[in-house]
Structure formats: structure tokens, C-alpha cells
Design a protein around this motif. Structure first.
Motif, PDB file in Angstrom:
ATOM      1  N   LEU A  48       0.829  -1.200   0.000  1.00 23.65           N
ATOM      2  CA  LEU A  48       0.000   0.000   0.000  1.00 23.65           C
ATOM      3  C   LEU A  48       0.870   1.259   0.000  1.00 23.65           C
ATOM      4  N   LEU A  57      -3.583  -7.006  -3.924  1.00 25.88           N
ATOM      5  CA  LEU A  57      -4.219  -6.695  -2.639  1.00 25.88           C
ATOM      6  C   LEU A  57      -5.275  -7.749  -2.327  1.00 25.88           C
TER       7      LEU A  57
ATOM      8  N   GLY B 294      -7.648  -0.745   1.836  1.00 27.89           N
ATOM      9  CA  GLY B 294      -6.532  -0.711   0.899  1.00 27.89           C
ATOM     10  C   GLY B 294      -6.938  -0.024  -0.405  1.00 27.89           C
ATOM     11  N   LEU B 295      -8.119  -0.341  -0.904  1.00 35.25           N
ATOM     12  CA  LEU B 295      -8.612   0.288  -2.134  1.00 35.25           C
ATOM     13  C   LEU B 295      -8.644   1.795  -1.978  1.00 35.25           C
ATOM     14  N   VAL B 297      -6.895   3.563   0.165  1.00 31.77           N
ATOM     15  CA  VAL B 297      -5.528   4.065   0.271  1.00 31.77           C
ATOM     16  C   VAL B 297      -4.957   4.248  -1.133  1.00 31.77           C
ATOM     17  N   LEU B 298      -5.239   3.252  -1.976  1.00 31.47           N
ATOM     18  CA  LEU B 298      -4.739   3.350  -3.349  1.00 31.47           C
ATOM     19  C   LEU B 298      -5.388   4.526  -4.070  1.00 31.47           C
TER      20      LEU B 298
END
Lengths: 587, 622
Positions: A48, A57, B294-295, B297-298
Motif C-alpha cells: 500500500l 491486494l 486498501g482500495l 488508500v490506493l
């Protein structure tokens, strides 16, 4: 743990060796999978922070789920195998304990009180199980996990690992230190709790004296003091346990502070990645339990070995009345002739020395098939004499002969099988009436049971019970009257069809008329059998073939009823008193 | 044991408003302490929740500032720009919070335990004092063992509730609440995701509790059976051996032992499923946080610090939930315990002093039974229409065969029970009009069972009047003919008696109970002679002491000694609850009635050769 104690457990552990091996293998796999979880987190966080594809991920998230599923499965197996094994071990140990207890002689049971033996076979046994089950499992778990995680962390950053583990020895030591003290204080509180209970019990049983002397205020004050003492002791324990839990939390917290501080610096210095930093944290969470468990396990083992030692004391006691080299196995049956030759006896005292002499220089020959009655005041030695015949205690060879054989040479099982013993205290077991009567003859037929009950004068009573012979006896079932209990105990003895029947004042709770009727009914049964009767009621034994008057452990008078009355001695006196009593009751 | 145990184990609801209010009455007085504990719990929960939040701050501010937009957390403004200094500041703050948490946690635990212990003290005191007031008849109906349980175990369950359940309730709720607040403030979507497994865990925990409770119930039953079996077979071992029952009993035990092992398998299984299940669920939550977080964050809509914080909170969120569900049982047993306790406290004391007791003249007076009828139960009369009177200073001996009702007279005179019909007068006043304590204090009482207490000889003699001087004490010992013996002891009157006077001979115990009765020098004497025989020397001492005791007192003696009877001014012969004969020894003998028979049965031996001494050594096995 001492070597000798381990040797005792050896056979038990060996019996389950394969399960232990399997359990520990699973445990190792379990730890391996478990330790991979923070590492997956590390990969994800690193990804990340540096950019990662959505697909990767998803893969990592999926891997996390897979890992924990595997971990769940292993934990399940491991617990099932290792904990179940400890229960099996407990089962074996408890069975062996009872089997051993059953073989020990009466002198052993005089040395160890029932309550003490109970405590050993319950509390001590479970302390041993705790050591062998959770104790072994958690210590193995802790050690393996410690080693694996330490290896991973050293690989991640050796310096940070050493810093993060600074509190670990303190944690282990404090768990052990506090654990022991808390346990000790707790035991003391338990003891105090029972003295509180004893105090109340004493007050309530001595109620009338307390009231008569208007002692209520003083009693209340004394109770207050004890009560106060009790809560102070409790609070002293709380000061310890109330310090312990937060201390543990704080010490563990210090490890996290160290990781936060020095780990953060390491990230800034680019010695580890951010993911490594997060993983470090996660590993420290995983390590919390092993660190606590180590200290705890040490206490489990300490308690377990102490308990094992107490169990050992039982296992080491040898049954002293059992068949041995002296036993004459050619003796195959008993006819029932009994001789006492210069018989003297003293109960062994608790320290093994001889207690006060109960029987002294007693000489008596009882021909097979005769009925002999024993009378005398309380403490004359009647019951003791009766208990020597079935060899509850052994006397030196030659003092007691059955069919001319010295008692210690007769096979125990044969001798006891030939005796129908009805003790003074009619001890019954919490079971059905049927099972109690068939106590000595488990495969008795219904007819035999009914016949024995009828002969004991119990038949009519049973007919009145709604459940008949299936009625449960004991606290949860039927409460029998004293007389009914005694007659059940009598039926229990009759059913064995014994060569020797011993009635140790065993009909004292039935009224005189009933006792006479039962004994009259028994006379057919007693035909050809040796019968020893102890009774306080002279009217019921006057038809005996021979009457022996005991006094202070020796024979004071003997003869038939008529002869003894003629003598005008102790027997005549007892007899007259009894007549008067009956007369008074009738007024 | 099992039936009583089951009765004690009946659990009702976990909450009963009426009971709770009464319980709170005991706790209420300690509200400042409770307030303190609550505050400590409140602030303590902050320290417990701080760790993950501080981690987030460190990551977002110093370790990975690239993903952060805007100002971030509320105290970022105070943090130094230098990363190394910032780390040190936060670490020190964390350490400070830990130490504060340590203190707060201790304060909270200790204070609530203090409250629990003191409420327990109050409750025990009330129970004990109430038992001292309840009439003797109550104790005929209620076994002592059960009353002891009320005062010991039942009170303990309430302490458990106050000091464990209540603490956990505040502590855990605050922690949960705080975590939820922090999570929702950080990101509500992620918060919902993190909480999504909570219902499943709560449900699982409920199932687990039920399974374990069920299994534990069976385990307790099995343990009770093992204990009963062991108890019976160890105390009845002689029978087991006499009846060659060893193998059969072993088989039976094996079966019970097997049931015990089997009862555990369910619990073992439940634990083996539950622990991994919770772990799987909470790790699934982490995986979801990793994925959804996480998505973002991306996308640069979320910081890594927040994702890490959520992961760490997910690991901490479930302990309080499990903890709370644990306390349900505690609450349930506390309710059951308090129900039993309050039922006992609500049992009214029916035999008490009148509101305005009669003022009765001091001094030696008359005792009179006036047509007294008494039954312990219903119409089973133990005394039937009994009338007699004892003149001031006179001695009355009551004799009779077993079951005549002699001891009941003692109980009635001391007002342990009230008569059903008729009345008893002392100094001309119905004893129901006397102050109860005053009445009992006017009597020197010797019961059949001396019931000595543990403590010193002095303690025992002072029993009837705590303030007695040593001189009074010696006077009483002198009168009871025990002074020489006490003087011969190394510690004199301060010699400690073992339990119930063990170590003293039967005769010495009797003499001591005489001294105890005489010490306060009361005007009336009631004496229930012990039946046990003593050696000739002690017998003479007892006779001598008796002489002193009756002098100058109105005395009623339940007599077993011929010498006592012969000295009495009047003998009553009681038979099956009815007064059958009365007169002096010689008069009664001449009647050739019940007394004459009693005499021949019980007393003649004493007349012939003094008391026949029975061997002192009594064999315990008989």
C-alpha cells in the motif's frame, strides 16, 4: 519436577505417546501458520505504501483468510487431541486410585480421614490433570511460538527485536511471582472462609446455650471480628491481584511503546519498512499470550507436582491384608468353626504405634453351626471382636483360628465370602433397594432377593413402597427408618448364604418385639451356620446356644441364659434392668 | 448432597427489580466509592484504547506522510515537525498513559472490591444478628447446614456480582463505546465493516455460553456423583471388602468416571470450536478492512495509519464482548443468592420481649407452672396440663423415664418456646411479660450438653457475664470445686481449651459448666443433669458443688443422681408428659408406682456401691 515423580507418570504418558506426538505436530503447524499472518500484513502494508495492484491486494486479503482458516482447523485439532488426552489420563489415574484404595486395609483408613482422601482424589487429581493437559499444551505452544516468532523478528531487525523483548523476562517472572502469591493468599482465604462457616455452625448448634446465657451480643461481636478479618484478608488479596493485572497490561504496553519508538526510528532510518513496523506490532500481540502463559505454566507445574506427591502417598501404601506367600491356597471352603486363643488387640494409632488395648487375653471356642451371643457395656470390645473375624484387622498368627487354620493363612476372598456381616451402623449406598440387598451377590435372582428381604423382616415394608425394590435409597430418594435400614443390611448379609453370620447389635433400632420376631424367623436360616450376635437386649438372645459377657476387653462370664441368671452377676443385673425398662415403657 | 446441591443451583432470571433495589440498599451507602470507581473506569478506558490511535498518528504524521491530505488528527498541531522528536514525544505520552492506566485500573478494581467486601460484611452481619433473634423453633425446622450456606456462599455470590460483574460492566462498556466512537470519527464505512462481524461473534458467544453451561451442568452432576461415590465407598470400605465387592464397585466407578469424562467432551469441543471461530471472524474483519481500506488508500482517500488502526482495534474489540457475556451467569447466581438471603432476613422473629416488659422484683422468688400444655408440633403434646410450683429457695427434682418431657421444661422456662396453653410464672409474673434477656439472666443454667466454647477457661466461665472480675471467677471455680484443678494448670484460668473442651474429662466439663452458670450469681437455678457416669472422686465433687449451687436459690433440677433426688424438697415424677407422682423420696418409694420402678432401674446401683464407674477408655470403633 523430580525424576521419581516423572517416573510415576511415565506409564500414563507412554500410553498416549502417539496422541501426544500427533498433537504436538499439529501444534507446530499451527504456530507456523499463525506466524505467517503478521507477515501477510507486512506485505500488504508495504504494498500500500509503495503502490500495489488491486489484484495483489485481493490476493493478500484472500491469503489472510486462508491462513486463519487453516489456523482455526489446527487449533481445533490440537485442543481436541491434547485436552481430550489429559481427560483420558485423568480418567485412568482416578480409576487406578480407586482400585488401589479398595485393596487397602482398615488400618490405612484409620490413618487417612475420608475427607483427606476425598480431597486427594478430587483436587489433587485435577491439579495433576491441569499440569498434564493445559500445562503441557500451553507450554509447548508458548515455547514453539516463542522460537518461531523470535526467528522471524530477528530476521526482520535484530536490534529492534532485542529492545522489544526487554520486558519479556519481567513479564514471565512477575506472572510466576504474583501467580504463586495470589494462589497462596487465595488458599488462606479459603481456609478462613471455612472457619467463618464453622463459627456460624458452632453458634447455631450451640443455640440453646447461647440463648440461655444471653450471649447473643458477644456472639455477634465475635462474628463481626471474624467477618472483618475475612474481608481484610480478601482486600489484601485484591491489593495483590489488583496490582497484578494492570501491571501485566502495563508491561506488555511497554513493549508496544518500545516498538513504536524504536521501530518508528528504524522506519525513518529505512532499516525496516512501514509494513515491517506494523508486522512487528502484530507479532508483539501474538507474543503476549506465550509470555503470560510461561509464568502461569510454571505455577501449574509446581501445583501439579505437589499434588502428585500427595497422590503418591496413597499409591505407595501397600495393602497389608491381602493374599501373600503365607496364604494356604489349598483351603477351598469354610465350615465355620472359630477359635480365639489368648487374643489381645489394640488399634494401630495414627503414627503407627499401638493404641490402647481393646481386647486382652481372650479365649473362646465356637463350634461350627452354633449361635453365640455377646453382651456387655459400651466399650467392652464387642464390635472390635466382631471386626476381627472378617480380617478387617489382622492379629498375630495363632490368636484367631477359623476351621483350625490361622486367619492370616486363609485366602481373604474366601473368608469374606463365607461371612455375612451386619455392622452396627447400617451403612447403605445411594442406590436402589434391590442393589443394596444384592450388594454382595450382584447376580442374585429376584426370588433370592425377595427371600432374603422376607427373612430379614423387610418384605412387608417393601410392599408398601410405591416403587418396591426399585425404590432409590438416599437423599434424593426414599428415607428409610433406622429399623428399615438395619433390616436391609440384614437382608444384604443373608443373601450371601454365609457360613458365618455376624450380627453386631444390628437390630437396635427395631423394637424389641420385632427384633425377637426377626431372630425367631432367622433361627431356621441359622440352622447349621455359625452365628455371632451382639445385642443390648437380653430378651432377644436368651435362646442362644452360648452367651459370653464381655467386660473391659475380657470375658467376665459365660454360659447359657439360665446358668448366667443363676450366677447373679453382671448378666443377671443387665437382664433385670431390661425387664424394668420394658415394664416402664408399658405403664 | 446432590439434592440439596440441585436446590441451591436453581437459577432464575438474571435481573429482578425488587431484589436489585434491596441489594442496592446495601451498596448505596458506598456511592462515593462507586463514583470514584466509575470515573477511574471511564478514564482508564481512554488509556486502554490509546495504543492503536497513537500508532495511527505516528504512521500518518511521520512514517508515511505521503498518503495524508489535510490536517489529520486533532492534536497534530501540537506535534513537533521533527520526526525523531515527534516519535519520542508520542512514546513518552504513551508511556505516561500506560502508567496512568495502571493506577486507574488499580483504583477501580480495589475500590469496587472494597465496596463488594464491605457490603458483604454488612449483609453477613445482618444475617448473623437476625439468626440470633430468631426463635428456637425456627432452627428445629431449618437444618443448620443450609443456614450456614446462606451466610457464606450466598453472600459470596453477591460480592461476586458487585466486585466483578459491576466492574466489568462499566469497564467493558466504556472501552467498547470509545473504540466505536474513535472508529466512526476516523471513517464510518470502515467502522461499519469492522463491526459487521460483531453480531456473528455475539451470536457465537451466546451459543458457546449455552453449550458450555449445559456441559458444565453435566460436569457438576458427574463430579457430584463421583464425590458421592467416593464418600460412600471410602467410609463404607469395610463393607465393600467384607462383601467382596471390590471389582463390582470398581466397574461402577469406572462408569461414573466415564460419564464425567464424557461430560467434558462437549465443553472441550465447544472451546475447540469457539476460540478458532472468534479468531477466524475477527481476522475476516481484518481482511475486509485490508481490502476495502486498501482500495481507498490506493485512491488516496484514506491513510495507511487509519487502516492499521482499524486492524489493531479489530483485535481488541472482541475481548470486552466475551467478558460481558461472561457476567450474565454471575448476575443470575447473585439474584438467586439474594432471593434466598432476603427470604431468611424476612422471616419474622416471633418470640421477642414485649414492648413494655413488666418490672419484676429482683431476688429469690417463686416458679410456677399453671396448667401448661406444650407440643413441638401440632397436637403431639409433650406436656399435658402440667401444674406445680417451687417455693422461693426450694429445690425441685424432676425425674422420669426417657421421653417423659423433662428437658422440655427447661426449654419452656427459659422461653425457647412459648407454651400453647396455660402459663409459667416467675416471681409471680408470666414469663411472656418479662424482658427476655432479663429473664434468662436471672437463671443459672446447666444444660445436659455443656457445649463449652473454644477459648480459655476464663472465657468460658465469663460466658454469662463478660465483665466479671477475676475474683468472681475464682469464687465460681471454687464453688464448682474446680479451683484446685485450674490452679494446677500451667496457665491457670488462661489455659486454652481445645475445641469443645477436648482435653477435659467429662466430669471436669460438667464442673466447668457449673462454674459458668454460677459466676454471675443469679437467683434461680435450672439444671439438666448429665447422664454420663464419672469416677467416684469427681462424683463427690459434683455432689458438693450441687450443694453449694442450690443454697439460696430457687432450683429446678432434671435429676439423674440419687443423691440429688434425695436432697430435693420435692420430687415430681413425670411420665409421658403427665405429672404422675410427687412427694419426697421415701413417700414415693412407698407408693410402689413409677418412681419405685425408676429407682430400681436407675438409682439403686448408685445407692449400693456409690456410682459404678464405667471404664474411662471408650473405643472409637464401637
Amino acid at each position: 519436577m523430580s525424576f521419581a515423580l516423572l517416573r510415576t507418570l511415565g506409564p500414563y504418558l507412554r500410553r498416549y505417546r502417539r496422541r501426544y506426538v500427533l498433537g504436538f505436530s499439529i501444534l507446530v503447524l499451527n504456530v507456523a501458520v499463525f506466524s505467517s499472518i503478521p507477515y501477510i500484513l507486512k506485505l500488504a502494508i508495504d504494498g500500500l505504501s509503495h503502490g500495489i495492484s488491486v489484484g495483489s491486494l485481493a490476493e493478500l486479503a484472500g491469503l489472510l483468510v486462508l491462513a486463519v482458516l487453516a489456523r482455526g482447523l489446527f487449533t481445533y485439532w490440537q485442543r481436541l487431541i491434547l485436552i481430550t488426552t489429559s481427560r483420558d489420563l485423568e480418567f485412568d489415574l482416578r480409576n487406578d486410585l480407586l482400585w488401589h484404595l479398595e485393596k487397602l486395609s482398615q488400618s490405612f483408613f484409620q490413618r487417612f480421614r475420608t475427607g483427606d482422601l476425598m480431597a486427594r482424589s478430587t483436587n489433587d487429581l485435577s491439579a495433576v490433570r491441569n499440569m498434564l493437559g493445559p500445562g503441557i499444551m500451553y507450554s509447548a505452544n508458548a515455547i514453539v511460538q516463542f522460537v518461531v516468532v523470535l526467528a522471524i523478528l530477528l530476521n526482520l531487525d535484530a536490534r529492534l527485536t532485542l529492545i522489544a523483548f526487554l520486558p519479556a523476562p519481567v513479564i514471565i517472572l512477575s506472572v510466576q511471582w504474583f501467580g504463586k502469591r495470589i494462589h497462596d493468599r487465595f488458599e488462606k482465604i479459603q481456609a478462613m472462609f471455612s472457619s467463618l462457616a464453622t463459627r456460624v455452625e458452632e453458634n447455631l448448634t450451640g443455640l440453646r446455650v447461647v440463648r440461655a446465657f444471653t450471649r447473643e451480643p458477644e456472639e455477634a461481636a465475635a462474628f463481626d471480628r471474624l467477618n472483618q478479618d475475612y474481608i481484610q484478608r480478601n482486600l489484601r488479596l485484591v491489593r495483590l491481584s489488583g496490582t497484578f493485572t494492570p501491571l501485566l497490561q502495563t508491561l506488555l504496553g511497554v513493549a508496544f511503546v518500545l516498538v513504536l519508538w524504536f521501530g518508528g526510528r528504524a522506519v525513518l532510518a529505512r532499516q525496516i519498512t512501514l509494513g515491517g513496523f506494523v508486522a512487528f506490532n502484530a507479532y508483539m500481540v501474538q507474543m503476549s499470550f506465550p509470555m503470560i502463559a510461561m509464568g502461569w505454566v510454571i505455577n501449574l507445574v509446581q501445583r501439579g507436582t505437589a499434588s502428585l506427591e500427595r497422590l503418591q502417598q496413597i499409591f505407595r501404601s501397600q495393602p497389608d491384608i491381602a493374599d501373600g506367600p503365607r496364604t494356604d491356597s489349598s483351603i477351598a471352603s469354610i465350615s465355620g468353626q472359630i477359635s480365639f486363643r489368648h487374643l489381645s488387640f489394640a488399634y494401630p494409632a495414627a503414627d503407627g504405634s499401638a493404641g490402647p488395648t481393646i481386647l486382652r487375653d481372650l479365649d473362646l471356642d465356637i463350634p461350627s453351626g452354633k449361635t453365640v451371643a455377646f453382651v456387655g457395656r459400651t466399650g467392652a470390645g464387642k464390635s472390635t471382636l466382631m471386626s476381627l473375624v472378617p480380617r478387617f484387622y489382622d492379629v498375630p498368627e495363632g490368636m484367631l483360628l477359623v476351621d483350625g487354620h490361622p486367619a492370616p493363612r486363609i485366602p481373604v476372598e474366601l473368608l469374606r465370602r463365607s461371612i455375612g456381616y451386619v455392622p452396627q451402623e447400617s451403612f447403605l449406598f445411594s442406590d436402589t433397594l434391590r442393589a443394596n440387598i444384592a450388594f454382595g451377590v450382584p447376580d442374585a435372582t429376584e426370588e433370592q432377593i425377595v427371600a432374603a428381604a422376607d427373612a430379614a423382616g423387610l418384605g412387608a415394608d417393601v410392599a408398601a413402597f410405591p416403587q418396591g425394590y426399585d425404590a432409590k435409597i438416599g437423599e434424593r430418594g426414599l428415607t428409610l427408618s433406622g429399623g428399615q435400614k438395619q433390616r436391609t443390611a440384614l437382608a444384604r448379609a443373608l443373601l450371601r448364604d454365609p457360613r458365618i453370620l455376624i450380627l453386631d447389635d444390628s437390630l437396635s433400632s427395631v423394637d424389641t418385639l420385632t427384633e425377637e420376631r426377626i431372630l425367631e424367623g432367622l433361627s431356621a436360616f441359622a440352622q447349621g451356620r455359625t452365628t455371632l450376635i451382639v445385642s443390648h437386649r437380653i430378651s432377644t438372645i436368651r435362646n442362644a446356644d452360648w452367651i459370653v459377657v464381655l467386660q473391659a476387653g475380657g470375658i467376665a462370664e459365660q454360659g447359657t441364659h439360665t446358668e448366667l441368671i443363676g450366677k447373679g452377676g453382671l448378666y443377671a443385673e443387665l437382664y433385670e434392668q431390661q425387664l424394668l425398662q420394658e415394664e416402664l415403657a408399658a405403664v | 448432597m446432590s439434592s440439596a446441591q440441585q436446590e441451591e443451583e436453581v437459577l432464575g432470571k438474571a435481573y429482578d427489580g425488587r431484589l436489585m433495589r434491596r441489594l442496592l440498599g446495601y451498596v448505596g451507602g458506598y456511592w462515593p466509592q462507586i463514583l470514584l470507581a466509575t470515573l477511574a473506569a471511564l478514564f482508564g478506558s481512554i488509556t486502554q484504547v490509546a495504543g492503536p490511535y497513537l500508532n495511527k498518528v505516528v504512521i500518518d504524521r511521520y512514517l508515511d506522510p505521503s498518503h495524508v491530505q489535510g490536517s489529520g488528527s486533532f492534536f497534530s498541531a501540537w506535534l513537533p515537525a521533527n520526526a525523531y522528536r515527534g516519535l519520542a514525544d508520542i512514546a513518552v505520552l504513551y508511556l505516561f498513559l500506560l502508567v496512568a492506566g495502571f493506577g486507574l485500573d488499580f483504583i477501580q478494581t480495589y475500590t469496587m472490591q472494597w465496596v463488594g467486601q464491605h457490603s458483604m460484611f454488612d449483609l453477613r452481619r445482618d444475617l448473623f444478628q437476625h439468626l440470633q433473634r430468631l426463635q428456637v423453633e425456627f432452627f428445629d425446622r431449618n437444618p443448620v447446614g443450609r443456614l450456614v450456606t446462606r451466610i457464606t456462599n450466598d453472600v459470596e455470590t453477591i460480592n461476586d456480582m458487585i466486585s466483578n460483574a459491576l466492574v466489568a460492566f462499566f469497564d467493558d462498556s466504556f472501552v467498547l463505546l470509545l473504540i466505536i466512537v474513535v472508529m466512526f470519527r476516523a471513517n464510518w464505512v470502515l467502522a461499519l465493516i469492522a463491526l459487521s462481524v460483531t453480531p456473528l461473534i455475539a451470536l457465537g458467544t451466546m451459543f458457546f455460553r449455552r453449550a458450555v453451561r449445559d456441559s458444565y451442568r453435566r460436569v457438576r452432576l458427574a463430579v457430584a456423583r463421583i464425590n458421592t461415590f467416593l464418600q460412600e465407598h471410602i467410609s463404607g470400605i469395610a463393607l465393600v471388602q467384607a462383601f467382596n465387592r471390590e471389582e463390582h464397585a470398581f466397574a461402577e466407578f469406572r462408569e461414573i468416571n466415564h460419564q464425567h469424562r464424557h461430560a467434558w467432551t462437549d465443553a472441550v469441543f465447544a472451546y475447540a470450536v469457539y476460540y478458532p471461530a472468534v479468531e477466524i471472524l475477527s481476522t475476516c474483519a481484518i481482511a475486509m478492512i485490508l481490502w476495502f481500506g486498501g482500495l481507498r488508500v490506493l485512491d488516496h482517500t484514506l491513510t495507511i495509519g487509519i487502516v492499521v488502526m482499524f486492524i489493531q482495534y479489530s483485535q481488541r474489540f472482541f475481548r470486552p464482548i466475551q467478558d460481558l457475556s461472561d457476567k450474565y451467569n454471575t448476575l443470575q447466581s447473585a439474584m438467586a443468592g439474594s432471593e434466598r438471603i432476603f427470604r431468611l432476613l424476612d422471616t419474622p422473629a416471633t418470640l421477642t420481649s414485649p414492648a413494655a416488659p413488666a418490672v419484676v422484683a429482683e431476688g429469690v422468688g417463686r416458679i410456677e407452672f399453671d396448667h401448661v400444655w406444650f407440643a413441638y408440633q401440632g397436637e403431639h403434646w409433650v406436656l399435658k396440663d402440667l401444674s406445680f410450683s417451687v417455693q422461693p429457695g426450694a429445690t425441685l427434682a424432676i425425674v422420669g423415664h426417657t421421653g417423659a418431657g423433662k428437658t422440655t421444661i427447661t426449654s419452656l422456662l427459659l422461653r425457647f418456646y412459648d407454651v400453647q396453653r396455660g402459663r409459667i410464672l416467675v416471681n409471680g409474673v408470666d414469663i411472656r411479660e418479662w424482658d427476655l434477656t432479663t429473664l434468662r439472666r436471672r437463671f443459672a443454667v446447666v444444660l445436659q450438653d455443656p457445649h463449652l466454647t473454644s477459648g480459655t477457661i476464663a472465657d468460658n466461665v465469663r460466658m454469662g457475664k463478660p465483665g466479671l472480675s477475676d475474683a468472681d471467677l475464682w469464687r465460681a471455680l471454687e464453688q464448682a470445686d474446680l479451683a484446685d484443678y485450674v490452679r494446677s494448670l500451667p496457665d491457670g484460668i488462661h489455659s486454652v481449651l481445645r475445641e469443645r473442651g477436648a482435653g477435659l474429662s467429662t466430669g471436669q466439663k460438667q464442673l466447668l459448666s457449673f462454674a459458668r452458670a454460677l459466676a454471675p450469681n443469679p437467683p434461680f437455678l435450672i439444671l439438666d443433669e448429665a447422664t454420663s457416669s464419672v469416677d467416684t472422686e469427681t462424683e463427690l465433687k459434683i455432689r458438693h458443688a450441687l450443694d453449694t449451687m442450690v443454697t439460696g436459690r430457687t432450683s429446678i433440677i432434671i435429676a439423674h443422681r440419687l443423691s440429688t433426688i434425695q436432697r430435693a424438697d420435692l420430687i415430681l415424677v413425670l411420665h409421658k408428659g403427665v405429672l404422675r407422682e410427687q412427694g419426697t423420696h421415701q413417700e414415693l418409694l412407698r407408693e410402689h408406682g413409677i418412681y419405685w420402678r425408676l429407682y430400681r432401674l436407675q438409682y439403686r446401683g448408685q445407692a449400693a456401691g456409690g456410682n459404678v464407674a464405667v471404664p474411662a477408655v471408650q473405643n472409637t470403633a464401637e
